[in-house]
Design an enzyme around this catalytic site. Sequence first.
Site, short mmCIF file in Angstrom:
data_model
loop_
_atom_site.label_atom_id
_atom_site.label_comp_id
_atom_site.label_asym_id
_atom_site.label_seq_id
_atom_site.Cartn_x
_atom_site.Cartn_y
_atom_site.Cartn_z
N ASP A 304 0.90 -1.14 0.10
CA ASP A 304 -0.07 0.01 -0.13
C ASP A 304 0.69 1.15 -0.06
O ASP A 304 1.96 1.10 0.61
CB ASP A 304 -0.96 -0.24 1.22
CG ASP A 304 -1.99 1.11 1.41
OD1 ASP A 304 -2.73 1.51 0.37
OD2 ASP A 304 -1.64 2.05 2.34
N GLU A 355 0.75 -0.37 -5.30
CA GLU A 355 -0.30 0.47 -5.31
C GLU A 355 0.69 1.88 -5.30
O GLU A 355 0.75 2.31 -4.26
CB GLU A 355 -1.24 0.45 -4.23
CG GLU A 355 -2.37 1.47 -4.37
CD GLU A 355 -2.75 2.69 -3.29
OE1 GLU A 355 -3.19 3.57 -3.74
OE2 GLU A 355 -1.97 2.53 -2.14
#
Length: 642
Positions: A304, A355
């Site tokens: 993330d 991401e």
Amino acid sequence: MDNREALKTFMTGENFYLQHYLGAHREELNGEHGYTFRVWAPNAQAVHLVGDFTNWIENQIPMVRNDFGVWEVFTNMAQEGHIYKYHVTRQNGHQLMKIDPFAVRYEARPGTGAIVTELPEKKWKDGLWLARRKRWGFEERPVNIYEVHAGSWKRNSDGSPYSFAQLKDELIPYLVEMNYTHIEFMPLMSHPLGLSWGYQLMGYFALEHAYGRPEEFQDFVEECHTHNIGVIVDWVPGHFTINDDALAYYDGTPTFEYQDHNKAHNHGWGALNFDLGKNEVQSFLISCIKHWIDVYHLDGIRVDAVSNMLYLDYDDAPWTPNKDGGNLNYEGYYFLQRLNEVIKLEYPDVMMIAEESSSAIKITGMKEIGGLGFDYKWNMGWMNDILRFYEEDPIYRKYDFNLVTFSFMYVFKENYLLPFSHDEVVHGKKSMMHKMWGDRYNQFAGLRNLYTYQICHPGKKLLFMGSEYGQFLEWKSEEQLEWSNLEDPMNAKMKYFASQLNQFYKDHRCLWEIDTSYDGIEIIDADNRDQSVLSFIRKGKKGEMLVCIFNMVPVERKDFTIGLPVAGIYEEVWNTELEEWGGVWKEHNQTVQTQEGLWKDYEQTLTFTLPAMGASVWKIKRRLKSTKTVTNKNQKGVENEK
């Protein structure tokens, strides 16, 4: 590895099995059975072990510091299931209860105490899945991911989240029914606030208590593998919760976070950033991810907020430049390279997904060419462009047609994953269904068109839960999905459409076999902005091809013609406007034979009816001989844009 060697390699950032040394571990010492507790707090004045077994008396069990800043104690007072914490006297004399960073279980919220737990050795039965994964890999395999927030897919009548034992019984059959190849969970590690969705972590080695015991998640993964479904988990190695009783300033000084205040504090998220250049932090984080792969047999990790780890000015707040005066976080850059290098060396068939939204650094390139070594990068640019286009009134779409064609200019710059994730259906952005233009009928038509475009476009796929059946309301993390929507026939048909589209994807190798080069796609026409129609061919390794045409306005086009490189008899194998899926067509187009005739650079043409706001996909049924079979010369123009 003996204890001293474990400590030495911890300090040099080379211990990737740190959880076997730090934390609580059952041991026998001088014939006595008990637990040894170890915690890293190098600048603490004192540390005491407290818990159920001391009646939470703070000074009953003092711990001893070694030369490496690790505090240790053996006790026979602690038993399996007891809750405990560390009472830390910080450098400034301030005393505070702190979590065990290496605990594998914590108590239920709002408590943050660790639970004395010795993970049992599981006898796994997924050997066939792992052998296939090792043999086949994932680059030339279908990857179609269902993104799930475990706490809100479904809930119990009292409002509590399903445990993984319950999810095993209900979610896995749903995945099978819907024909997904993978499931991706938003962070499952222990977090103190449900509203963070798991993106501000507390316990990096522990499964969130609300989701059940570790053994339940192991069983869930094993059952997924039995049904040929891979399991991916989101991981947050860039920042952590600022809560006083967690990792923050653990011993009163920057321990896990940066020394520099600007680098340590993430103002936008109200979190603290890991010091990714510190050896001990690197050992901590890489040990964490190896723990999850080893203990739970994960098939992929989505990292993330990579941009936050790469750019010192990512946060809209004061920032400290690097040694060269720039904004690149060298520590984050080198850590991510090392992370992928370590993981790929031991687990080459485990997907590493980033991401990340910038384009300055090669994310999926190898270290040798300056890349970070990820397998896939979320294509945020494609996602933003395509959603903006489908939200727009069709009258104006011809003026913004580049929003759907621009991706072909960079489609293979990275190895991409095409995401319609949780981030796009919250905070006033509207659900996927609600984003679509028009009345209810056209919204469903637009959604079917959009999902077909995602499936046919090069790149792996991801869709957030609830979007598959067209939930109208935004996602709410504290409530279950709006399953009652399925009582509406249109939503039920949308769900059926999604399941059949996913199966269509799996059945056609040309949609996933060549996802990373122009060998897998040929653009027929990306310039028909006046009619807002896009057409291209997806190609497989053994000559399979699908002709994909997208009509992006609600106007049916009879006698619509495109050029093709191969003469033959073609049959329509996909039409988003079929009645069974919520459209108005009772059956497919009739089989059509190509005709010789000049169309752009092609000398074969195919003429058919293109449904309003519909996608039509054709497959060659029988090839015919022709002296005028050519390849689209414009394809080279696309390749030259790389």
